[in-house]
Design a protein around this motif. Sequence first.
Motif, short mmCIF file in Angstrom:
data_model
loop_
_atom_site.label_atom_id
_atom_site.label_comp_id
_atom_site.label_asym_id
_atom_site.label_seq_id
_atom_site.Cartn_x
_atom_site.Cartn_y
_atom_site.Cartn_z
N THR A 112 44.30 20.23 -8.95
CA THR A 112 43.93 21.09 -10.06
C THR A 112 42.70 21.88 -9.66
OG1 THR A 112 44.76 19.47 -11.65
CG2 THR A 112 43.30 21.18 -12.51
N TYR A 113 42.75 23.19 -9.83
CA TYR A 113 41.64 24.05 -9.43
C TYR A 113 40.76 24.35 -10.64
CZ TYR A 113 44.58 24.66 -5.34
OH TYR A 113 45.36 24.43 -4.23
N ILE A 114 39.47 24.16 -10.46
CA ILE A 114 38.49 24.34 -11.53
C ILE A 114 37.60 25.52 -11.18
CG2 ILE A 114 36.68 23.26 -12.90
CD1 ILE A 114 39.42 21.98 -13.20
N GLY A 115 37.47 26.45 -12.11
CA GLY A 115 36.70 27.66 -11.86
C GLY A 115 35.20 27.46 -11.95
N PRO A 116 34.45 28.50 -11.62
CA PRO A 116 32.99 28.45 -11.63
C PRO A 116 32.46 28.14 -13.03
CG PRO A 116 33.77 30.39 -10.47
CD PRO A 116 34.96 29.79 -11.15
N GLY A 117 31.34 27.43 -13.06
CA GLY A 117 30.69 27.15 -14.32
C GLY A 117 31.23 25.95 -15.06
N ILE A 118 32.23 25.26 -14.52
CA ILE A 118 32.84 24.10 -15.17
C ILE A 118 32.53 22.86 -14.34
CG2 ILE A 118 34.99 23.05 -15.97
CD1 ILE A 118 36.14 25.87 -16.17
N ASN A 119 32.02 21.81 -14.96
CA ASN A 119 31.69 20.60 -14.22
C ASN A 119 32.24 19.33 -14.89
OD1 ASN A 119 29.98 20.58 -16.40
ND2 ASN A 119 28.30 19.58 -15.28
N THR A 120 33.24 19.49 -15.76
CA THR A 120 33.90 18.33 -16.36
C THR A 120 35.40 18.54 -16.32
OG1 THR A 120 33.86 19.26 -18.61
CG2 THR A 120 31.97 17.90 -17.93
N TYR A 121 36.13 17.42 -16.32
CA TYR A 121 37.59 17.49 -16.31
C TYR A 121 38.12 16.19 -16.90
CZ TYR A 121 42.40 17.89 -14.66
OH TYR A 121 43.78 17.96 -14.58
N SER A 122 39.06 16.30 -17.85
CA SER A 122 39.64 15.12 -18.51
C SER A 122 41.06 14.90 -18.03
CB SER A 122 39.63 15.30 -20.04
OG SER A 122 38.31 15.37 -20.52
N VAL A 123 41.40 13.64 -17.81
CA VAL A 123 42.74 13.23 -17.37
C VAL A 123 43.31 12.33 -18.45
CG1 VAL A 123 44.10 12.13 -15.58
CG2 VAL A 123 42.00 13.33 -14.98
#
Length: 583
Positions: free
Chosen positions: A421-432
Amino acid sequence: MAATLYSVLTIALLFCRVTPGSTSCLPGCSCTNDNLGRSLLCMETAMGRIPDNVPNDFSKIRIENSHLTELPRGSFSKVSALVSLWLNFNDITLMNIKSLEGLTNLTELRLQGNKLRSVPWTAFQDTPNLKILDLKHNRLDVLPESALRQLPGLTYLDLSFNQLTVISRDVFVNWPLLNTQERKGSTEPSSGEANVVLALHDNPWLCDCRLKGFVEFIKSVSPPLILMNSYLMCTGPSSRAGKFFHEVGLKTCMKPEASASESNMTVSLGDKVTLRCLVKARPDPAIHWSYSLKIIRGFTVSETRVDDETIRSQLVIPSLHLADRGAYTCFANNFIGNSSVSFLVNIKSFNASSSSSVGAAMSLPPFPLASADGNVYIDIRISKQTVYGITLEWYAATDNPAETWFTIHLGKYHSDKKELTYIGPGINTYSVNDLLPVTKYEVCVTLKNQMPRAGQCIVFVTGSDISQLEQREKLIHIIVIVCAMVLAVPVGMYACTTDTRCKFSCLDRCTEQCKRRRRQEKTLRTNGERQGTFDSLQAASDEGLCGDSEEVMKKRSKSSDEKNNHRGKAQDLPETTTGAKLY
């Protein structure tokens, strides 16, 4: 005299035994005789289904408000003399293709006020003498072109108050009786020939190009065909809603034609970009946009009607990022065909040093390439765990955070196949979410498209005892497996960053962390009950860790095999716990 009376009684008794059907009737129903024959009337009964023992001498049957739900095969096949059948105001949703089997004498069928969504029109092959068919107040939404071919003698058809939106004029071209009278060239029925009555009002007609032939047919209706209500009204599209058929002029259908006034754009980073796609079609098309990062960056798309057959669709990029450059395509399709138009979005800063601006912009990859910060340290932790998933947080000190992309690698621990999963700039959280219970997972956070390295992954095991977790506000109880280095993780959670085994120096740090935790607990107890947060649920894990850490300190002299066995115990976690390790 006595002998004569005896003979009469004997003959009467014999007659009753020979013809029991003539006097029998269904429970809860009434039976009558008149000059047209014998009739069965069942009103507001709890029948629920067609009885198997319907007497065979009825010429008319009327069963209404009796909660019938279907017409099975051969429903009245034994009643061969049946001429009129009324089954109004029931709950019939299904009509078997052989439900009218054996009813060759049937001339009238009324199914008003039921819940039929479709009718097996070939079932009328068994009713060649049918003249009246009443289907109003049902839920029919389709009328096949061949629907009336099996009804050669039909003179009355009521399809009002259904859900018909679009039908073909060929339905009526295939109506045998109407064709016969038209071929005779007479506008008035001759003696012995009746008018053909048709009811189609109060349907949600969709007046677009697909209804063109039918609208023209209705406008040209004349005897012997008579419309019960000739004022048919359009329900859609919105531009024609509320108009009568004779007030609209419909055109032939056409496939979409997509166009754009500006398809090649060169803009600066941070600018707002609006892509406009103009689509002309009949009927209205479905429009959607395609671009490389659609899943990650879902931009706003809106549609505006220009006229009856033209729609403007626009996609808005509120602030252009480096990764947003590239091709965007507007697709439009209807049942006739499809069309598309493409846009090319370039960035000025990348075109200034190249003689071919388009080639330079398009040669760049969709993600920034690895640079000097490729080996940047990423601080990763699990900030929250629930019964169904986890939430990751990470921090990376990069030279250009506004243009730094990350890749999440998630999958089962021993599986080589990981979901990216690719996360863009400015994002530092991700929920699974939707994780499997009692399963060992590995999740990694890397810079851009790089492969995971040491210190960028966390291994955790999901629990299975939901009842206990619900009592603890559904937060997973973390038990530490091994530890070599304490990172920036929630209090009570520890991680190991070695690929093989932990160094003994880590145990000292873990022990110190346990002592600090215990001091915090004493302070919390003096201030009242602890809150039901992630940190407050780690006490049991901390105590278990401290006990394990002190015990290991005493066993430093043991062999490496014993230490490996100690670490292997983490694979056999209790069902009510979840283990986590970062390496």
